[in-house]
Write an enzyme that holds these catalytic residues in place. Sequence first.
Site, PDB file in Angstrom:
ATOM      1  N   LYS A  16      -9.519  65.134  18.744  1.00 14.69           N
ATOM      2  CA  LYS A  16      -8.575  64.426  17.880  1.00 14.69           C
ATOM      3  C   LYS A  16      -8.848  62.921  17.854  1.00 14.69           C
ATOM      4  O   LYS A  16      -8.626  62.271  16.836  1.00 14.69           O
ATOM      5  CB  LYS A  16      -7.142  64.677  18.355  1.00 14.69           C
ATOM      6  CG  LYS A  16      -6.710  66.135  18.264  1.00 14.69           C
ATOM      7  CD  LYS A  16      -5.288  66.343  18.734  1.00 14.69           C
ATOM      8  CE  LYS A  16      -5.094  66.064  20.207  1.00 14.69           C
ATOM      9  NZ  LYS A  16      -5.885  66.947  21.105  1.00 14.69           N
ATOM     10  N   HIS A  41      -8.327  61.015  24.909  1.00 17.06           N
ATOM     11  CA  HIS A  41      -9.027  60.988  23.629  1.00 17.06           C
ATOM     12  C   HIS A  41     -10.272  60.118  23.748  1.00 17.06           C
ATOM     13  O   HIS A  41     -10.197  58.970  24.181  1.00 17.06           O
ATOM     14  CB  HIS A  41      -8.120  60.450  22.520  1.00 17.06           C
ATOM     15  CG  HIS A  41      -6.988  61.367  22.189  1.00 17.06           C
ATOM     16  ND1 HIS A  41      -5.960  61.027  21.351  1.00 17.06           N
ATOM     17  CD2 HIS A  41      -6.727  62.633  22.591  1.00 17.06           C
ATOM     18  CE1 HIS A  41      -5.118  62.037  21.247  1.00 17.06           C
ATOM     19  NE2 HIS A  41      -5.555  63.017  22.001  1.00 17.06           N
TER      20      HIS A  41
END
Length: 423
Positions: A16, A41
Site C-alpha cells: 500500500k 509501509h
Amino acid sequence: MANTLVVGAQWGDEGKGKIVDILTENSDIICRYQGGPNAGHTVVLKDKKFIFHLIPSGILHPKKLCVIGNGVVIDPQAMVLEMEELKKGGVKIGNNLKVSKNAHLIMPYHKVLDRERENKLGKGKIGTTMRGVGPAYIDKIGRVGIRICDLIDEKVFREKLEENLLEKNFLIKNYFKAKPLSVSQIFDEYMGYRKIIKPFFADIGEILKKAIMSKKKLLFEGAQGSMLDVDHGTYPFVTSSNTTIGGVLTGLGIPLKIDDIIGVSKAYTTRVGSGVFPTEVFGNEGEMLSSRGAEFGATTGRRRRCGWLDLMVLKYSTWINGINKLAITKLDVLDTFPKIKVCVGYELDGKRLKSFTIEHHILNKIKPVYKEIKGWHSSTLGIKEYKALPKAAKDYLKFISDSLECKISIISTGAKREETVIV
C-alpha cells in the site's frame, strides 16, 4: 482525482505504501486513519528505502499535507524516532504534518502487557508486533485511555498516568511476574516527547471539514489489511482496529465522501503471524515466493508466510469495502513460475462453499480449490506500459479482474516508484 481510499485487500503487507506514494502526486491531503506503529509501509525512491510506521508515506512529496487521525494510536517515542530517520533521509517535516489531539497514546505499560500476554499464550499467541497497539485500543474502548490532549496538560496527564499504573502495575507484578513501572520515569519521558511533537497537534476534524468543503482532494491511507479487521477479519488472529472502509469515517471524523476505493493485492498472498491461511504453500514453491518477493516484515523483520492468490478472500474484501479498482503488486515475483495456481473456491467435507467465512474453526478445515494458469517465463521487472507485459501475464491479470468483476488500474512491477503500470 477525487477522494480516494487505499485499502489492503488481504492480510496486510500488500504494498500500500508504494500505491499511496504514487497517488499522492494528485492529492492535496494524505490521511492515516487507524492502526499504530505496527504498520510498515515501504517506499523506494531511486536507491533510497523509506519505511513508515506512523507517518503517512505521502510525506515524501513536498507541499502535501499529511494528517494522523484520532483512530490511530500514537507511540510518541516511535514517532520521534521515525521523524529523525526521515529527516536523515532528507525529508522535511514541519507544517506538512498534523496529528489529532484526540488520538490515544501508547504507553510503556501497553508494550509490557502486549509482550507478557503473547508470551503467556505460548503456541496460541496472536503474533502481534508487541508494540503495545492492542492494549492501547483495549484502554481506549475501556474508557481509561490517555489521549494526546491529556498530554498537553501536565496535571491531567500525571493524574491519569497514576490512576492507570495502579491497575497495570498490579497486573504486571502479580499476574505476569514482571517488573512494575515508575510513574515519575514515564512522566518525565513523555514530557520530553511532548516538547518535540506538540507543534504537530491539531483539530484534524476541523482541518478535513474545511478541506472537503473547499473541494480538496483527500487520500486515505489504511494500515494492515482487510482480513485483519477486528470485526470483519479472521478473528481472533487480527489487529485491534477497523482496517476496512468503516475505519476511515470513525478514525478521521468525516462524512462518507469517498469516490474511489482502491483495493491493493499482491499477485499472490502473504501473511505475518498466526492464524488461518488457506492457500499457504511450503517447500520449493513457498521458498521461491519468499525469496523472490523479499518477504520479510518491514516492522518486525519476521519472515512472511507465502501462498497462492486467494480469490475467495479478494471477493470478500471487494464486497465489504466497496472496492471499485484494484492495484496488483509484485507481479514480477511470479516471472519464473511455469504454472501459477489461483484459489477459486473452498470445499468443506466434499461440498463447495458458496461464500467466504471468517469463522476460524471452519477455515481451519476447508480445502482450497485451485485453477492452474500458465506462467509467462519472462521478466516483467520494471515494465511501465501494459502493452509491454507478456501475453500470459495479461491473461493472468484479466482472469483476476474478470473473477472479481473489478478493473485493475495499477500494476506494480518492482519496488521503485517508476516501476509501475498505470492502466
